[in-house]
Every structure is written in C-alpha cells, then in structure tokens.
Design an enzyme around this catalytic site. Structure first.
Site, short mmCIF file in Angstrom:
data_model
loop_
_atom_site.label_atom_id
_atom_site.label_comp_id
_atom_site.label_asym_id
_atom_site.label_seq_id
_atom_site.Cartn_x
_atom_site.Cartn_y
_atom_site.Cartn_z
N GLU A 131 28.77 46.37 46.42
CA GLU A 131 30.05 46.44 45.73
C GLU A 131 29.84 46.81 44.26
O GLU A 131 28.70 46.91 43.79
CB GLU A 131 30.79 45.11 45.86
N HIS A 253 42.00 43.48 40.06
CA HIS A 253 41.31 44.24 41.09
C HIS A 253 41.85 45.67 41.10
O HIS A 253 43.07 45.87 41.07
CB HIS A 253 41.50 43.60 42.47
N ARG A 299 34.83 46.23 37.72
CA ARG A 299 36.26 46.28 38.04
C ARG A 299 37.16 46.59 36.85
O ARG A 299 38.17 47.28 36.99
CB ARG A 299 36.69 44.95 38.68
N HIS A 360 43.88 39.48 40.14
CA HIS A 360 43.06 39.08 41.28
C HIS A 360 42.33 37.75 41.11
O HIS A 360 42.43 36.88 41.96
CB HIS A 360 42.04 40.18 41.56
N ARG A 395 33.85 39.23 36.04
CA ARG A 395 33.14 38.70 37.22
C ARG A 395 32.51 39.84 38.02
O ARG A 395 33.16 40.82 38.36
CB ARG A 395 34.12 37.93 38.11
#
Length: 547
Positions: A131, A253, A299, A360, A395
């Site tokens: 990811e 997100h 992100r 998110h 994060r």
C-alpha cells in the site's frame, strides 16, 4: 467566547447515590479491535465490562479493508518498515514507539493466526499486499478486502467465550468520572456515567478504565466512517481535563466510491497497491506529476493531488482504473469492493471507478504512552481514540490495526498489573449539577448536518487561517446554544461531543501555522522545523491550555 466548552464538565447532572451502580475491575469503552483486544487481555487479571454504544461489531475496525502491516517475509526488514513509518510521519513520529510497535507486529500476526484469523495465503505462505508509503509487500489481509471484519469477528467470539468479560451493547458512555469530580490535574479516573437503552443512566465504577472509543469521521460531510464515529473519545477526555494530542491531524483517504446521493464507501489503498491507476476526466494519469511513488505516495499527497486535479478539470471526482488487472482477478482479490461497484452498475473489469477523498482516520486523540497511560491516573487509552506518537503527522497505511493490537494488549496488561498491585479505587459518592439553560433550543439535526459541511469546507484537506477562525466563531456560537443544555438521548450527546471535538480540532489547526503531513495550510504552505512537535491541549474551567 470559549466559556461553554471550557466550563462544561459533565453532559448530565446526577446524584451518584441515586444512580444504579455497577462495580468492575476494568471498564473498556469501545468494541473495535483495540477495545476487544484490551478486554481479552485484562480479563486474565479480573472482571471486565466492555460497553459499546451500538452493537459489538459497530466500529471503524469492522469496516477496515486493507490489512495489518508487519514484516513477515525474509526479503523485507524491520528497519525498512520503521523507515517507512518515520518518513510518512513527517518528523512527528516517536522513534521509540515506532520501534516497539513495528518490532512487535509479527508476533501479533502469529497470535491472531493461532486464535483463528484466516489470513489470505499464497503459494509461499502469507499473501502480502503493498500500500501507499510502503517500500515492500508487507500487508497481511483476510477475505481479500475484509480484514477488519474477519479480525473483529474472531476477537468478538473470543471475548464472548471469556466468563470474566461482560459486553454491554447499546450502552452509551457519556463521561469519564473523576475523583475529584471536576477532573483535570491531580484527578483520577474511577469509571464512567453510561446510558443503556433499557436501564437508563448508570454509574459504572471501575478500578481501571480503558478508553478505546475512537473514530471521528462523522465530523466531516465526506467520510468513510460508520455513523457511530462521532468523536466521543476526544470529547470525553477533554471534558475530564485529560490531554488530547494532535487533534488537527485527521487523515483523509484519497479514494472512496463517488456516486452522487450515495454514502461514501472505501476503495482500499490495496487496490492501488495491486497496480490501479488514477485518471482525471480526460483519461490522463496524473499522479506521476505529483510524487515519485505515483499512486503509492502517502495518502495526504494523493488526496491533495486529487483535489487539485478536480479543480483544474472542473469535476467532482477522478477515476480509479483497474481494467488492466482483469475482471476475474479483481473480483477474487477485492470481492467486497467488486460487489459495491456492481451495486451501482459499475463493472470494474470494463468501467472506470469514480472516486473522491473523504475523512478516514483520526491520528490525534488522548495522549498516551507505550503502555497506554494517559495523564489521568486510572485511565488508559488505545486505538483510534488515542495518540501514542506512532503515526506522527500522517499514518502509514495499515499501521493502525497493528498498533491497536500491540498497544491494546499492553493496556490490558497494565490494567491487570495495577489490579494486582492494589492500585485503583472506586469513587466516593458525589453529586453534579449543571446550571439550567435560559437560551432557546436549536434543531439538533440541522446543527449536526451544518457542522459536518462546515468542517469539510473549512477544516478539510486544505485549510486557511481565516476559514479556521470563521469555523471557531460558528462552532462557539452553536456551542452556546447546545452545550448549555442537558439532553436525554444519544442524538443530543453525539452533537455535543461533535461540537466539542470540532472546537478542539479547529483551535489546534489554527495554531499550527505550517504544513505538515495531513495538515495542509494554504496560507503557510511550507513545513516549519519549529513545529516538529506535538500539540497537547486540555481544559481547565477558565482557560484552554495548549502545550
């Protein structure tokens, strides 16, 4: 202007001697992965009550798609995972916390497998995805894109099998009770005031309390979170005088399914990890122009790039292109997302998937250390409602579920050790009375919807000082007409919590005069080394303290 938020200690008046009392060794608030894992661990030492305001599966954890980040392959290394986490945290991740959580992650994956979590397997062992922000394939997943559901179901079943755990569903935690009751410096947490649909107000007295009621996405109009995520943990800790750290750090997100009029549903970052592209309305792949990692950039970078591309092309969304992955392969790897798309007559094998960023994950929360300890003795915190320092200013994908497991287990151990040492106390009897309101009553549904729109416009992906000041002005106005009242139902309490948290978030966003990670200031677009630090905010009756 701020007096309502600073002076309100408890949402309801009560006389403790007239309330039903329930005594327990450990009270756990929240039923996500963190709350369940903490409860299971604490049950080894004493009696545990876990309260959740909905059903036990109603949590952000349950809807998590991607997986758990852990070094499970010999070609990967702990040093690489640590480096990726630190880089994504933009100078604010605590090195000691990062080292601890990342090092402990593989052991927790093995433990979950022993407990019955059926992670997806490949030819050579665990199937590992990749990811955004990760330099290697290290995302352990289950049922393709339903890791949270599988993990939660296993933990729920294990918790239900523990005789020393009682689960109270439909039980809303209004406030943490402290001794002395006013909270703040020198106060200890001794339980919580709760409301049960059947039994009404109750005082759950606990020698140790673990707060795991994270989730704040409902503060924003566009969100991946379920309706229960109304920032209750931040508000409860703030009213009790506990320290809330980095509340301005909300992660957005980049990719949620965008269908006008429908609720936003998550399109996992793992889709881009498998090779999906982001295209604008002209079919142009644009992420290569914004970051060297393209679609796998952190992100915050991808979310801002999407917003900019939408503005340049005059559209409400961009597209995720998975057609080259193959219709059958996509459905096999992401069965849940495939079903979501087909529900709206979108065939991922032949059609572009419309996507749009959304709120998110709340990075900030109750300030806690590696053991989950907060600045209030007797109160531990873990999961999304806490801020351990792992994530810093942004994060890294799939680090949250593993953090929940690692720190929640430690919370349960620390609570148990406190019980064994004879620490913790039951509260003395006391009363609390709020002054009656003399102001008119506003429509709660209207306030809730307007607040969410306001936060999306002014405290969203891109922020500016004048808009943040405007937000504080509006929130303070609403607060004077909502926080001065007592309600007797979850709808009112949730709006009060949302307003309180919006006040704290906006205040810290205004004070942080720089751009760092998920916090992007249009009027301060550069990162300032002076701000490579946390903001810890707490209330006293007369002032807001920011350290």
């Amino acid at each position: 202007m701020n007096s309502t938020f600073l002076q309100r200690r408890y949402l309801v008046s009560f006389q403790s001697r007239r309330l039903p009392h329930i005594f327990t060794d450990v009270l756990v608030i929240g039923s996500g992965v963190a709350g369940l894992r903490a409860a299971i661990e604490a049950s080894r030492y004493g009696q545990v009550i876990l309260v959740t305001k909905g059903q036990v599966i109603d949590s952000n954890s349950y809807f998590a798609q991607g997986g758990l980040a852990a070094v499970m392959d010999s070609s990967d290394s702990l040093a690489s995972h640590v480096a990726d986490t630190m880089a994504t945290g933009c100078g604010m991740s605590d090195p000691a916390v990062v080292e601890h959580v990342i090092s402990a992650a593989p052991d927790h994956i093995r433990e979950m497998r022993e407990w019955g979590v059926a992670f997806d397997m490949g030819d050579n062992g665990l199937s590992l995805g990749r990811e955004g922000g990760h330099s290697a394939h290290r995302i352990v997943h289950a049922a393709g894109d339903a890791t949270g559901r599988v993990l939660t179901e296993v933990l729920v079943e294990r918790a239900r099998q523990c005789e020393s755990i009682k689960i109270f569903e439909s039980c809303f935690a209004l406030d943490l009770v402290t001794d002395p009751p006013a909270g703040g410096s020198g106060a200890s947490c001794v339980g919580a005031i709760t409301y049960h649909e059947r039994y009404g107000l109750q005082f759950i007295r606990a020698r140790q309390t673990i707060l795991a009621a994270g989730g704040a996405g409902m503060l924003w109009r566009e969100s991946t979170n379920p309706p229960i995520a109304t920032a209750d943990a931040i508000a409860m800790v703030f009213r009790a005088g506990g320290a809330v750290s980095d509340p301005e750090m909300m992660q957005f997100h980049p990719t949620t399914l965008y269908v006008a009029g429908a609720t936003r549903s998550l399109i996992s970052e793992a889709v881009r990890g498998e090779g999906a592209f982001l295209l604008d309305r002209k079919g142009h792949r644009f992420m290569t122009e914004y970051h060297e990692m393209a679609e796998l950039a952190p992100r915050d970078v991808v979310s801002r790039a999407i917003l900019q591309q939408m503005a340049q092309t005059g559209t409400t969304h961009v597209y995720l292109d998975v057609r080259h992955l193959g219709e059958e392969a996509f459905a096999a790897r992401f069965p849940q997302i495939d079903r979501q798309c087909r529900h709206f007559e979108i065939n991922p094998g032949t059609d572009l998937i419309p996507v749009h960023p959304a709120a998110h994950y709340m990075i900030g929360g109750a300030r806690s250390d590696l053991d989950g300890r907060t600045n209030l003795p007797g109160l531990l915190a873990c999961g999304e409602g806490s801020c351990s320092g792992l994530h810093g200013a942004n994060r890294l994908a799939s680090n949250s579920l593993i953090e929940a497991l690692v720190i929640a287990r430690r919370c349960g151990q620390v609570a148990g050790e406190a019980l064994a040492a004879g620490n913790g106390q039951y509260a003395k009897e006391f009363d609390w009375a709020n002054a009656p309101s003399t102001r008119t009553e506003l429509d709660l549904t209207d306030i809730r919807n307007s607040l969410r729109s306001l936060m999306w416009r002014n405290v969203g992906i891109v922020r500016r000082g004048d808009r943040l000041s405007e937000t504080l002005e509006i929130v303070n106005f609403w607060g004077r007409y909502v926080l001065d009242k007592e309600f007797y139902g979850t709808a009112g309490w949730e709006v009060q919590n949302m307003l309180t948290s919006a006040y704290v978030i906006s205040e810290c966003a205004l004070r942080r005069t720089e751009t760092r990670g998920v916090h992007y200031r249009e009027d301060f677009p550069q990162t300032d080394p002076v701000w490579a630090r946390h903001q810890n905010v707490r209330r006293t009756e007369y002032q807001l303290v920011v350290e």
